[in-house]
Design an enzyme around this catalytic site. Structure first.
Site, PDB file in Angstrom:
ATOM      1  N   HIS A   1       0.862  -1.220   0.030  1.00 51.68           N
ATOM      2  CA  HIS A   1      -0.035   0.114   0.004  1.00 51.68           C
ATOM      3  C   HIS A   1       0.863   1.199   0.132  1.00 51.68           C
ATOM      4  O   HIS A   1       0.766   2.243  -0.882  1.00 51.68           O
ATOM      5  CB  HIS A   1      -0.702  -0.075   1.276  1.00 51.68           C
ATOM      6  CG  HIS A   1      -1.894   1.131   1.402  1.00 51.68           C
ATOM      7  ND1 HIS A   1      -3.255   1.250   0.971  1.00 51.68           N
ATOM      8  CD2 HIS A   1      -1.508   2.521   1.723  1.00 51.68           C
ATOM      9  CE1 HIS A   1      -3.650   2.364   1.334  1.00 51.68           C
ATOM     10  NE2 HIS A   1      -2.721   3.286   1.734  1.00 51.68           N
ATOM     11  N   GLU A   2       1.796   1.277   0.832  1.00 53.53           N
ATOM     12  CA  GLU A   2       2.855   2.597   1.037  1.00 53.53           C
ATOM     13  C   GLU A   2       3.529   2.623  -0.068  1.00 53.53           C
ATOM     14  O   GLU A   2       3.963   3.536  -0.546  1.00 53.53           O
ATOM     15  CB  GLU A   2       3.412   2.759   2.234  1.00 53.53           C
ATOM     16  CG  GLU A   2       2.531   2.603   3.654  1.00 53.53           C
ATOM     17  CD  GLU A   2       1.421   3.688   3.567  1.00 53.53           C
ATOM     18  OE1 GLU A   2       1.579   4.763   3.049  1.00 53.53           O
ATOM     19  OE2 GLU A   2       0.583   3.668   4.521  1.00 53.53           O
TER      20      GLU A   2
ATOM     21  N   HIS B   1       3.523   6.792  -6.775  1.00 51.40           N
ATOM     22  CA  HIS B   1       2.933   7.894  -7.222  1.00 51.40           C
ATOM     23  C   HIS B   1       3.885   8.947  -7.438  1.00 51.40           C
ATOM     24  O   HIS B   1       3.764  10.045  -8.157  1.00 51.40           O
ATOM     25  CB  HIS B   1       1.669   8.114  -6.332  1.00 51.40           C
ATOM     26  CG  HIS B   1       0.680   8.956  -7.114  1.00 51.40           C
ATOM     27  ND1 HIS B   1      -0.688   9.165  -6.431  1.00 51.40           N
ATOM     28  CD2 HIS B   1       0.642   9.443  -8.070  1.00 51.40           C
ATOM     29  CE1 HIS B   1      -1.335  10.055  -7.398  1.00 51.40           C
ATOM     30  NE2 HIS B   1      -0.680  10.170  -8.323  1.00 51.40           N
TER      31      HIS B   1
END
Length: 677
Positions: free
Chosen positions: A467-468, A474
């Protein structure tokens, strides 16, 4: 101290952590604010006709040194803090708030911005330039530029107060977390705990010069105890300690801070012409209004609650059959859920952990990024770090070009706040023809190694790492001109798409085979275990969904109404939870007083965005599944239209360009097992 002696006031690429002393920070902030103020005055007092270049672009690139100093300092305040740093934070936050107000309330500057804004249709701007102009104008109009002087003064006072209150809120939660320990001296009190958890508890006791075992409120210590400890009374004690953080009547209570924060936010929104803080925030979100958020959450609630009630009844019956428990309490939930999961799927986190050695999982997420986006990760040891546990990597593209610097900080420490997050030490931008590449960091609190075992992650920690890292991608793959539109500078209800999307690879055989190997034997994770992971993915999904909905509704309850009549934090919270509560009430606990996401972080009126982004990520991953989870064409489209574009366009426009359609909520409901095909 002369400015020349302060490493923070020199031009630096990598953050010079080893050269920085605490006493450098405040003078650096004061000098950098002064420098930035001069830059602003130069833009505001420019005698030339306002243009996009000499006003909007100049403003976006201004204050670069201050931004770098702020990123270093506030990241340290989260990941490696101490009393001195916290004191500095309390001193400099009002200065930064005041400086921010000095910009947005600068009439000469706003006049120049408005002049450019009013001419925008004839300026032949690119999409990114148009977005920047629109964002810059709104950042002034939405923050008081059109207010009369007396209201501008009040706005400044509110912002200064909020800056300090949010810091105090976080400091209190950290202090309460650090001050508690469950000191056990009888080994029988650890019955049920895996050996790894016992060993970690013994190591914790040794580090505190105590005999026996110590359980703390840090997740890697707290969660195994709640999940495996057979001693119900101790689970209750630990659960109440965790749930009552900053709710007790002591110096670290956040009860008044919560009330003060929501009342000031509401007053601020009213000053600016908005009905509530949520109306103000959501104007710049995909969801647009509080009514839409509530409607979205209630639609999910309608699907999730019947499933959650069935799952709760099943769990309660199971606890009664197993141990004669007549009434399931909060401190029973994790324990009996784990037992039930083992019974239904013969799947235990302890079975999985040997296949998820931290170093292997890191290598796995790197391999996934390589297969999808052609990235290469090279660990380097010549980058300055703020703690010996931090690892650093140079990220290169398929042609060997430098993409990003990546910092990874994975284990709990006394000076680190709980949870997991992505942040950056340097933003990506293109200036003077040079593409300045970003420096991105992931910070987590994973199970540490013990004298006999390396760091072995639970499956939940594996998904957290992915997730991180999705947030990290991004940031790393950002490719925009202007820093304020780069990377994760997007609408909050879009920002979770890359992170939640990457979690999907954790459930796929093709991805797990890349890295899930037994830390002792090297055996690849057996396919029967992979199948069990997939089969159990929707286990208690109704309860999990209900939990997330409840947090979103609590957030909107605090921020979507006039809070002036609220006097009792706990009573208000209980009312907000009325449609989503299944467990008996516990008067000693309160979530709001430790709900850092909305009272310290940036998620106020935005917690719903986790579920909102799940709709996006489930729909997006179906696209990958249809074409192959490592399909280069789909990955290229995701990179081109989502990861690299930052906030340069409306997120729904970007999403449709990637997907070819608007997201379908049915994809999420199908994945969650709440809607059958």
């Amino acid at each position: 101290m002369k400015p020349t002696d302060n490493p923070l006031l020199h031009s630096f690429n990598e953050a010079p952590f080893s050269s920085i002393k605490n006493e450098h920070f405040k003078p650096a902030f004061e000098t950098a604010i002064s420098m930035a103020r001069e830059e602003i005055e130069e833009i505001a007092n420019n005698s030339k006709t306002p243009t996009f270049q000499n006003t909007i672009v100049a403003l976006d690139y201004s204050g670069a040194q201050l931004d770098r100093i702020s990123s270093v300092f506030f990241n340290l305040n989260s990941a490696e803090t101490n009393e001195h740093i916290q004191k500095i934070a309390q001193e400099v936050s009002p200065l930064l708030s005041e400086f921010g107000n000095d910009i947005t309330l600068n009439e000469d500057l706003f006049k120049r911005i408005k002049t450019v804004y009013d001419q925008k249709e004839g300026l032949n701007l690119s999409v990114e330039e148009h977005t920047l102009l629109d964002k810059r104008y709104k950042s002034f109009s939405r923050n008081g530029a059109n207010l009369p002087e007396d209201k501008k003064t009040r706005l400044r006072e509110i912002d200064a107060s909020l800056a300090k209150l949010k810091l105090t809120f976080g400091e209190n939660v950290l202090a309460e977390t650090n001050s508690y320990e469950l000191h056990l001296t009888q080994e029988s009190d650890l019955d049920g705990l895996p050996e790894s958890a016992k060993e970690a508890a013994a190591s914790e006791a040794t580090s505190r010069d105590k005999k026996g075992w110590i359980i703390t409120l840090d997740y890697p210590s707290y969660i195994p105890f709640m999940k495996y400890a057979t001693n119900r009374a101790l689970r209750k004690e630990l659960s109440i300690a965790f749930g009552s953080k900053a709710f007790k009547d002591n110096e670290f209570s956040n009860k008044n801070n919560v009330l003060e924060i929501v009342k000031l936010r509401h007053e601020r929104a009213n000053l600016l012409g908005y009905a509530t803080h949520a109306n103000f925030v959501l104007e710049e979100r995909m969801a647009e209004t509080p009514e839409k958020v509530v409607s979205f959450l209630n639609t999910l609630l309608e699907k999730a609650k019947p499933a959650a009630e069935r799952e709760f009844a099943q769990l309660e019956n199971f606890a009664k059959t197993e141990d004669g428990i007549d009434r399931l309490e909060k401190w029973d939930g994790s324990y009996y859920s784990e037992k039930l999961k083992q019974k239904l799927f013969s799947l235990d986190d302890e079975q999985l952990k040997p296949y998820f050695k931290l170093e292997n999982v890191i290598d796995g997420v790197f391999q996934v990024a390589q297969k999808l986006f052609g990235l290469q990760f090279e660990e380097v040891f010549d980058i300055d770090i703020y703690h010996e546990e931090v690892k650093t990597y140079r990220v290169l593209d398929i042609d060997g070009n430098f993409v990003s610097l990546f910092y990874a900080d994975f284990h709990p420490r006394k000076g680190k706040r709980g949870g997991a997050w992505m942040t950056s030490f340097k933003s990506q931008m293109i200036k003077d023809g040079i593409n300045e590449r970003p420096h991105v960091s992931n910070v987590c609190n994973f199970t540490p190694s013990t004298p006999s075992k390396p760091s072995l992650l639970t499956f939940n920690e594996v998904t957290t790492l992915f997730h991180e890292f999705g947030h990290g991608l991004h940031g790393m793959l950002a490719n925009t001109t202007y820093p304020s539109l780069s990377g994760t500078s997007v609408y909050w209800d879009f920002v979770e798409l890359p992170s939640q999307m990457l979690e999907n690879w954790c459930y796929e055989k093709e991805a797990l085979e890349l890295f899930a190997t037994h830390y002792e034997t090297g055996e690849v994770i057996p396919m029967e275990l992979v199948q069990k992971i997939k089969d159990s993915a929707t286990f208690q999904e109704g309860l999990q969904t209900l939990r997330q909905i409840s947090f979103g509704l609590l957030d909107i309850a605090w921020h979507g109404n006039d809070p002036s009549g609220i006097t009792d934090v706990k009573a208000f919270e209980s009312n907000a939870f009325s449609d989503t509560s299944l467990y008996p009430k516990t008067p000693e606990t309160c979530m709001s007083t430790a709900f850092s996401h909305i009272f310290q972080g940036g998620y106020s009126s935005g917690y719903y965005s986790y579920k909102w982004a799940e709709v996006l990520d489930a729909d997006a991953f179906e696209y990958f599944k249809e074409n192959g989870i490592f399909n280069k064409d789909v990955a290229q489209k995701f990179q081109e239209h989502v990861l690299s574009k930052g906030g340069t366009e409306n997120p729904m426009t970007l999403y449709k360009r990637f997907r070819g359609q608007e997201p379908q909520p049915e994809a999420l409901l199908r994945r969650a097992g709440l809607l059958k095909d």
